[in-house]
Design a protein around this motif. Structure first.
Motif, PDB file in Angstrom:
ATOM      1  N   SER A 105       8.232  -9.716  12.934  1.00 41.66           N
ATOM      2  CA  SER A 105       7.208  -9.204  13.250  1.00 41.66           C
ATOM      3  C   SER A 105       6.582  -8.856  12.006  1.00 41.66           C
ATOM      4  O   SER A 105       5.077  -8.988  11.921  1.00 41.66           O
ATOM      5  N   LEU A 106       7.105  -8.411  10.967  1.00 39.91           N
ATOM      6  CA  LEU A 106       6.474  -8.154   9.712  1.00 39.91           C
ATOM      7  C   LEU A 106       5.910  -9.464   9.066  1.00 39.91           C
ATOM      8  O   LEU A 106       4.617  -9.543   8.684  1.00 39.91           O
ATOM      9  N   THR A 107       6.461 -10.484   9.030  1.00 32.88           N
ATOM     10  CA  THR A 107       6.111 -11.847   8.868  1.00 32.88           C
ATOM     11  C   THR A 107       4.683 -12.341   9.420  1.00 32.88           C
ATOM     12  O   THR A 107       3.605 -12.644   8.812  1.00 32.88           O
ATOM     13  N   GLU A 108       4.681 -12.053  10.755  1.00 26.92           N
ATOM     14  CA  GLU A 108       3.535 -12.394  11.476  1.00 26.92           C
ATOM     15  C   GLU A 108       2.322 -11.625  11.322  1.00 26.92           C
ATOM     16  O   GLU A 108       1.297 -12.049  11.041  1.00 26.92           O
ATOM     17  N   ALA A 109       2.546 -10.361  11.007  1.00 30.06           N
ATOM     18  CA  ALA A 109       1.474  -9.465  10.761  1.00 30.06           C
ATOM     19  C   ALA A 109       0.905  -9.647   9.320  1.00 30.06           C
ATOM     20  O   ALA A 109      -0.368  -9.777   9.148  1.00 30.06           O
ATOM     21  N   VAL A 110       1.597  -9.971   8.372  1.00 30.89           N
ATOM     22  CA  VAL A 110       1.175 -10.411   6.997  1.00 30.89           C
ATOM     23  C   VAL A 110       0.406 -11.537   6.972  1.00 30.89           C
ATOM     24  O   VAL A 110      -0.523 -11.768   6.437  1.00 30.89           O
ATOM     25  N   SER A 111       0.827 -12.673   8.042  1.00 33.06           N
ATOM     26  CA  SER A 111       0.013 -13.805   8.159  1.00 33.06           C
ATOM     27  C   SER A 111      -1.432 -13.870   8.669  1.00 33.06           C
ATOM     28  O   SER A 111      -2.141 -14.613   8.447  1.00 33.06           O
ATOM     29  N   GLU A 112      -1.658 -12.449   9.355  1.00 30.67           N
ATOM     30  CA  GLU A 112      -2.926 -12.205   9.713  1.00 30.67           C
ATOM     31  C   GLU A 112      -3.871 -11.289   8.890  1.00 30.67           C
ATOM     32  O   GLU A 112      -3.592 -10.339   8.707  1.00 30.67           O
ATOM     33  N   PRO A 113      -4.720 -11.782   8.088  1.00 29.07           N
ATOM     34  CA  PRO A 113      -5.642 -11.088   7.118  1.00 29.07           C
ATOM     35  C   PRO A 113      -6.290 -10.015   7.809  1.00 29.07           C
ATOM     36  O   PRO A 113      -6.859  -9.120   7.010  1.00 29.07           O
ATOM     37  N   GLY A 134      19.172  -8.734  -0.427  1.00 32.21           N
ATOM     38  CA  GLY A 134      20.237  -9.762   0.074  1.00 32.21           C
ATOM     39  C   GLY A 134      19.840 -11.070   0.845  1.00 32.21           C
ATOM     40  O   GLY A 134      18.718 -11.748   0.288  1.00 32.21           O
ATOM     41  N   PRO A 135      20.598 -11.626   1.705  1.00 41.80           N
ATOM     42  CA  PRO A 135      20.592 -12.834   2.322  1.00 41.80           C
ATOM     43  C   PRO A 135      18.961 -13.066   3.234  1.00 41.80           C
ATOM     44  O   PRO A 135      18.785 -14.235   3.056  1.00 41.80           O
ATOM     45  N   LEU A 136      18.623 -11.883   3.460  1.00 47.66           N
ATOM     46  CA  LEU A 136      17.377 -12.191   4.238  1.00 47.66           C
ATOM     47  C   LEU A 136      16.054 -11.976   3.313  1.00 47.66           C
ATOM     48  O   LEU A 136      15.063 -12.280   4.038  1.00 47.66           O
ATOM     49  N   ASN A 137      16.300 -11.773   2.232  1.00 48.42           N
ATOM     50  CA  ASN A 137      14.977 -11.941   1.437  1.00 48.42           C
ATOM     51  C   ASN A 137      14.319 -13.013   1.283  1.00 48.42           C
ATOM     52  O   ASN A 137      13.175 -12.905   1.131  1.00 48.42           O
ATOM     53  N   ALA A 143       6.421 -11.331   2.392  1.00 49.86           N
ATOM     54  CA  ALA A 143       5.659 -10.048   3.310  1.00 49.86           C
ATOM     55  C   ALA A 143       6.115  -8.696   2.536  1.00 49.86           C
ATOM     56  O   ALA A 143       5.193  -7.860   2.659  1.00 49.86           O
ATOM     57  N   LEU A 144       7.233  -8.678   2.146  1.00 46.57           N
ATOM     58  CA  LEU A 144       7.223  -7.182   1.562  1.00 46.57           C
ATOM     59  C   LEU A 144       6.510  -7.193   0.323  1.00 46.57           C
ATOM     60  O   LEU A 144       6.249  -5.843   0.079  1.00 46.57           O
ATOM     61  N   ARG A 148      -0.343  -4.697   1.697  1.00 46.60           N
ATOM     62  CA  ARG A 148      -0.546  -4.041   2.455  1.00 46.60           C
ATOM     63  C   ARG A 148       0.679  -3.212   3.177  1.00 46.60           C
ATOM     64  O   ARG A 148       0.599  -2.304   3.957  1.00 46.60           O
ATOM     65  N   THR A 149       1.845  -3.935   2.637  1.00 47.22           N
ATOM     66  CA  THR A 149       3.003  -3.335   3.388  1.00 47.22           C
ATOM     67  C   THR A 149       3.930  -1.955   2.552  1.00 47.22           C
ATOM     68  O   THR A 149       3.941  -2.197   1.444  1.00 47.22           O
ATOM     69  N   THR A 150       4.109  -1.300   3.170  1.00 47.70           N
ATOM     70  CA  THR A 150       5.052  -0.392   3.190  1.00 47.70           C
ATOM     71  C   THR A 150       6.279  -0.124   4.086  1.00 47.70           C
ATOM     72  O   THR A 150       6.198  -0.016   5.152  1.00 47.70           O
ATOM     73  N   VAL A 151       7.384   0.200   3.388  1.00 45.99           N
ATOM     74  CA  VAL A 151       8.672   0.141   4.109  1.00 45.99           C
ATOM     75  C   VAL A 151       9.172   1.591   4.006  1.00 45.99           C
ATOM     76  O   VAL A 151       9.373   2.135   2.961  1.00 45.99           O
ATOM     77  N   VAL A 152       9.383   2.268   5.243  1.00 44.80           N
ATOM     78  CA  VAL A 152       9.841   3.364   5.259  1.00 44.80           C
ATOM     79  C   VAL A 152      11.152   3.785   5.855  1.00 44.80           C
ATOM     80  O   VAL A 152      11.430   3.177   6.941  1.00 44.80           O
ATOM     81  N   HIS A 153      11.833   4.166   4.933  1.00 41.38           N
ATOM     82  CA  HIS A 153      13.545   4.527   5.700  1.00 41.38           C
ATOM     83  C   HIS A 153      13.516   5.753   6.561  1.00 41.38           C
ATOM     84  O   HIS A 153      13.355   6.907   6.011  1.00 41.38           O
ATOM     85  N   SER A 154      13.648   5.741   7.705  1.00 40.48           N
ATOM     86  CA  SER A 154      13.540   6.910   8.890  1.00 40.48           C
ATOM     87  C   SER A 154      13.526   6.445  10.069  1.00 40.48           C
ATOM     88  O   SER A 154      13.603   5.505  10.467  1.00 40.48           O
ATOM     89  N   GLY A 155      14.239   7.290  10.923  1.00 41.22           N
ATOM     90  CA  GLY A 155      14.299   7.108  12.309  1.00 41.22           C
ATOM     91  C   GLY A 155      12.753   6.939  12.832  1.00 41.22           C
ATOM     92  O   GLY A 155      11.900   7.849  12.097  1.00 41.22           O
TER      93      GLY A 155
END
Length: 253
Positions: A105-113, A134-137, A143-144, A148-155
């Protein structure tokens, strides 16, 4: 009188081709466990099987990197829906993605300007680590790094209930669907109060999009009862079994 879900609505994006499998050597036989961590919501495990990565959460298979069509449609359908919503045009709509997962979902969003600010809320620190270092980097590094991208550690509900800006779009992919949650406490997200919280954090005319491993008429009615308009479901065929689904609803303008 309760508003009934629509049988159809504005045209949705065309079907997507399968995503390429993650690069890496094949691992025939049993899956290879790359990381395993306990947590307050249960154990999370990252595995590799035949060159594809799998995330297991609380003993439940959550997702893998074999095919990201439905996750990408989640974001594309939400953008199409917010474009068709009443009210002023949004040249750079803000997006919240609930769940980092394997990053489709993130990579799809970032691909859309056209997207403006993109916020990803992820409650599992292990998943964030797998993407940052890690392995998914290799799947999400670009995208990270997007400004425009911000990652929040939260429920997710914790984040939505805290003071903060409203979003034009909420794309939620934290479970196998509203009828099949990874942990019991996730069920509160799909409860009347949880859906009202989602609606409150949307701008007028904003769109909620929820991924599900199967369509749910019960959830469609729950969206309607929570005050969403133009409720509808986009289906994504899969090789076997019932199609994946993206449930959509719009906050009144």
């Amino acid at each position: 009188m309760v508003q009934q879900p629509h049988d159809s609505l504005s045209p949705l994006p065309p079907p997507l081709p399968p995503a390429p499998a993650a690069a890496g050597p094949a691992a025939p036989g049993p899956p290879e466990v790359l990381d395993r961590r306990p947590g307050p919501h249960g154990e999370v495990v990252l595995r590799r099987r035949d060159g594809r990565y799998e995330i297991i959460a609380n003993g439940c298979f959550l997702m893998d990197t074999s095919d990201g069509r439905s996750e990408r449609l989640l974001v594309r359908a939400a953008l199409a829906a917010v474009d068709g919503a009443p009210g002023p045009a949004r040249p750079a709509p803000s997006l919240l993605i609930g769940g980092l997962g394997v990053g489709f979902s993130l990579t799809e969003a970032v691909s859309e300007p056209r997207w403006g600010a993109i916020t990803v809320v992820e409650r599992e620190p292990a998943v964030i680590d797998w993407h940052r270092s890690g392995p998914l980097n290799p799947l999400t590094a670009d995208a990270l790094a997007d400004p425009r991208t911000t990652v929040v550690h939260s429920g997710l509900l914790e984040h939505l209930r805290a003071p903060g800006p409203r979003y034009d779009v909420l794309c939620l992919d934290i479970d196998n669907g509203p009828d099949w949650t990874v942990t019991e406490d996730n069920g509160s997200l799909y409860s009347p109060s949880g859906l009202i919280t989602c609606r409150f954090r949307l701008t007028p005319g904003g769109v909620l999009a929820v991924w599900s491993a199967a369509p749910s008429s019960r959830f469609e009615h729950a969206l309607v009862n929570a005050g969403f308009r133009d409720v509808r479901t986009a289906l994504v065929p899969v090789p076997r079994g019932v199609p994946d689904a993206v449930h959509l609803g719009t906050r009144a303008a």
